[in-house]
Design a protein around this motif. Structure first.
Motif, mmCIF file in Angstrom:
data_model
loop_
_atom_site.group_PDB
_atom_site.id
_atom_site.type_symbol
_atom_site.label_atom_id
_atom_site.label_comp_id
_atom_site.label_asym_id
_atom_site.label_seq_id
_atom_site.Cartn_x
_atom_site.Cartn_y
_atom_site.Cartn_z
ATOM 1 N N THR A 62 21.113 4.568 -9.799
ATOM 2 C CA THR A 62 21.401 4.038 -8.463
ATOM 3 C C THR A 62 21.056 2.557 -8.395
ATOM 4 O OG1 THR A 62 19.192 4.646 -7.641
ATOM 5 C CG2 THR A 62 20.969 6.269 -7.361
ATOM 6 N N ILE A 63 21.654 1.882 -7.412
ATOM 7 C CA ILE A 63 21.365 0.465 -7.233
ATOM 8 C C ILE A 63 19.993 0.294 -6.579
ATOM 9 C CG2 ILE A 63 22.424 0.113 -4.942
ATOM 10 C CD1 ILE A 63 23.799 -2.401 -6.426
ATOM 11 N N PHE A 64 19.334 -0.809 -6.877
ATOM 12 C CA PHE A 64 17.893 -0.977 -6.689
ATOM 13 C C PHE A 64 17.363 -0.655 -5.293
ATOM 14 C CE2 PHE A 64 14.083 -3.890 -6.364
ATOM 15 C CZ PHE A 64 13.252 -3.073 -7.117
ATOM 16 N N HIS A 65 17.844 -1.364 -4.258
ATOM 17 C CA HIS A 65 17.283 -1.188 -2.923
ATOM 18 C C HIS A 65 17.887 -0.010 -2.167
ATOM 19 C CE1 HIS A 65 16.455 -5.513 -3.715
ATOM 20 N NE2 HIS A 65 15.317 -5.246 -3.092
ATOM 21 N N LEU A 66 19.200 0.141 -2.254
ATOM 22 C CA LEU A 66 19.886 1.161 -1.452
ATOM 23 C C LEU A 66 19.760 2.559 -2.048
ATOM 24 C CD1 LEU A 66 23.197 -0.709 -0.518
ATOM 25 C CD2 LEU A 66 20.947 -0.828 0.580
ATOM 26 N N ALA B 19 17.837 8.015 1.434
ATOM 27 C CA ALA B 19 16.934 7.118 2.155
ATOM 28 C C ALA B 19 15.986 6.424 1.195
ATOM 29 C CB ALA B 19 16.147 7.891 3.200
ATOM 30 N N ASN B 20 15.788 5.120 1.383
ATOM 31 C CA ASN B 20 14.798 4.345 0.647
ATOM 32 C C ASN B 20 14.377 3.177 1.515
ATOM 33 O OD1 ASN B 20 13.226 3.561 -1.732
ATOM 34 N ND2 ASN B 20 14.628 1.816 -1.831
ATOM 35 N N ARG B 21 13.095 3.085 1.806
ATOM 36 C CA ARG B 21 12.574 2.051 2.704
ATOM 37 C C ARG B 21 13.330 2.110 4.027
ATOM 38 N NH1 ARG B 21 11.304 -3.278 -1.090
ATOM 39 N NH2 ARG B 21 10.370 -2.139 -2.837
ATOM 40 N N GLU B 22 13.792 0.938 4.517
ATOM 41 C CA GLU B 22 14.534 0.922 5.776
ATOM 42 C C GLU B 22 16.010 1.267 5.603
ATOM 43 O OE1 GLU B 22 13.633 -3.512 5.023
ATOM 44 O OE2 GLU B 22 13.200 -1.608 4.001
ATOM 45 N N PHE B 23 16.439 1.447 4.360
ATOM 46 C CA PHE B 23 17.843 1.711 4.062
ATOM 47 C C PHE B 23 18.103 3.217 4.030
ATOM 48 C CE2 PHE B 23 16.508 -2.160 1.757
ATOM 49 C CZ PHE B 23 17.238 -3.099 2.475
ATOM 50 N N LYS B 24 18.713 3.705 5.102
ATOM 51 C CA LYS B 24 19.076 5.123 5.169
ATOM 52 C C LYS B 24 20.593 5.221 5.245
ATOM 53 C CE LYS B 24 18.302 9.455 7.642
ATOM 54 N NZ LYS B 24 17.581 10.138 8.734
ATOM 55 N N ILE C 102 20.764 -8.346 1.036
ATOM 56 C CA ILE C 102 20.578 -7.222 0.113
ATOM 57 C C ILE C 102 21.681 -6.179 0.313
ATOM 58 C CG2 ILE C 102 19.107 -5.220 -0.381
ATOM 59 C CD1 ILE C 102 16.689 -7.065 0.236
ATOM 60 N N SER C 103 21.884 -5.779 1.552
ATOM 61 C CA SER C 103 22.803 -4.670 1.844
ATOM 62 C C SER C 103 24.231 -4.974 1.417
ATOM 63 C CB SER C 103 22.775 -4.347 3.339
ATOM 64 O OG SER C 103 21.481 -3.967 3.751
ATOM 65 N N VAL C 104 24.744 -6.140 1.822
ATOM 66 C CA VAL C 104 26.142 -6.462 1.532
ATOM 67 C C VAL C 104 26.346 -6.708 0.041
ATOM 68 C CG1 VAL C 104 28.033 -8.074 1.994
ATOM 69 C CG2 VAL C 104 26.538 -7.340 3.861
ATOM 70 N N THR C 105 25.408 -7.381 -0.592
ATOM 71 C CA THR C 105 25.533 -7.637 -2.034
ATOM 72 C C THR C 105 25.532 -6.331 -2.818
ATOM 73 O OG1 THR C 105 24.463 -9.795 -1.822
ATOM 74 C CG2 THR C 105 24.504 -8.800 -4.015
#
Length: 294
Positions: free
Chosen positions: A19-23, A58-63, A88-91
């Motif tokens: 999976t991609i890092f933040h999302l 879900a990860n951090r604030e990204f759900k 972060i989100s759009v990239t």
């Protein structure tokens, strides 16, 4: 011309599960239509309208929730508050759509995303009321994010930018503002259900939006100058905190994007509504119905 650059692991970070890092998402987990909300709790409200749900991550604030609404596959994702999270989100959403994770190269076939942010906002014009829906036909970035990206001037309206800086006597210590238009097709889709606006995206909630709690803003008259700015009969309508980066990054990447906000505060009347959920729910229902026709 094919882009043969191999993106280093330090530039595009993938987790051990692919999976991609933040999302924490895999490419197949996102739809072409993506609704962005700030509050992770609002993801459940949006997805409660879905006919079925494929996945929840879900990860951090990204759900993120992906499902179907009236036969149209859609994703709803929370970004949290602020411009940095939009970067972060759009990239990462673009990478999920357009980077081959195995080869770390741009895919030969471009996949265009439709990104619609549904948010809340404060109005700075007297005739815009709490409960109104404002479509950010143009976003005005106070954040400076787009200035870090090559091609910034190619997608921004430099004429209105120059006029705005002259009108406000823009402080050279602040990031250079930028004006970026929403996708024209999305404006046509939503114009009969919203108010057209020029929306400021500020890098903070307090002084960057002219609020004075204990620390005085550098220019206590900036909001007055903003309210009186006129460019060809167009005016600045409201404040929020994410739309400029969304519109700007999407324009540079070739995606379709816009921001629609429910007005929950009237800055001129110095009034705010904390029981705004019914208005937000109406906005969500309206937006889903419109997007289902794409």
């Amino acid at each position: 011309m094919k882009n043969s650059r191999i993106i280093p692991a330090s530039e595009l970070i993938l987790n051990d599960d692919g999976t991609i890092f933040h999302l924490h998402l895999l490419p197949e987990q996102i739809a072409d239509i993506i609704i962005l909300v700030g509050d992770p709790g609002r993801v459940a409200l949006v997805s409660s309208f879905f006919d079925n749900i494929e996945c929840e991550v879900a990860n951090r604030e990204f759900k993120t929730v992906t499902g179907n609404y009236k036969g149209k596959r859609m994703t709803v994702m929370s970004t949290g508050i602020g411009i940095g999270n939009i970067d972060i989100s759009v990239t990462e959403l673009d990478a999920l759509a357009n980077i081959d994770f195995a080869t770390r190269q741009v895919k030969p076939q471009f996949r265009q995303l439709t990104l619609v942010r549904l948010g809340t906002s404060g109005a700075i014009q007297k005739d815009i009321s709490v409960g109104d829906f404002v479509f950010s036909r143009t976003s005005l970035g106070f954040d400076g994010l787009l200035n870090y990206y090559k091609g910034r001037n190619d997608v921004c309206d430099l004429e209105i930018e120059k006029a705005f800086m002259a009108h406000t006597g823009w402080n050279e210590l602040l990031p250079k503002p930028y004006f970026i238009d929403a996708d024209k097709g999305l404006w046509e889709l939503f114009k009969d259900s919203t108010i057209e606006g020029i929306t400021i995206a500020a890098p903070g909630f307090y002084a960057p939006q002219g609020r004075w709690v204990r620390l005085e803003p550098a220019d206590v008259h900036l909001n007055e100058k903003i309210e009186t700015f006129d460019f060809g009969g167009r005016r600045i309508t409201n404040f929020e905190m994410e739309g400029s980066a969304l519109a700007g990054l999407a324009a540079l990447m070739g995606h379709r994007a816009t921001t629609i906000c429910t007005i929950i505060a009237q800055r001129i009347a110095k009034d705010a509504c904390t029981d705004y959920k019914p208005f937000v729910k109406q906005m969500i229902h309206m937006a889903l119905d419109k997007l289902a026709t794409l």
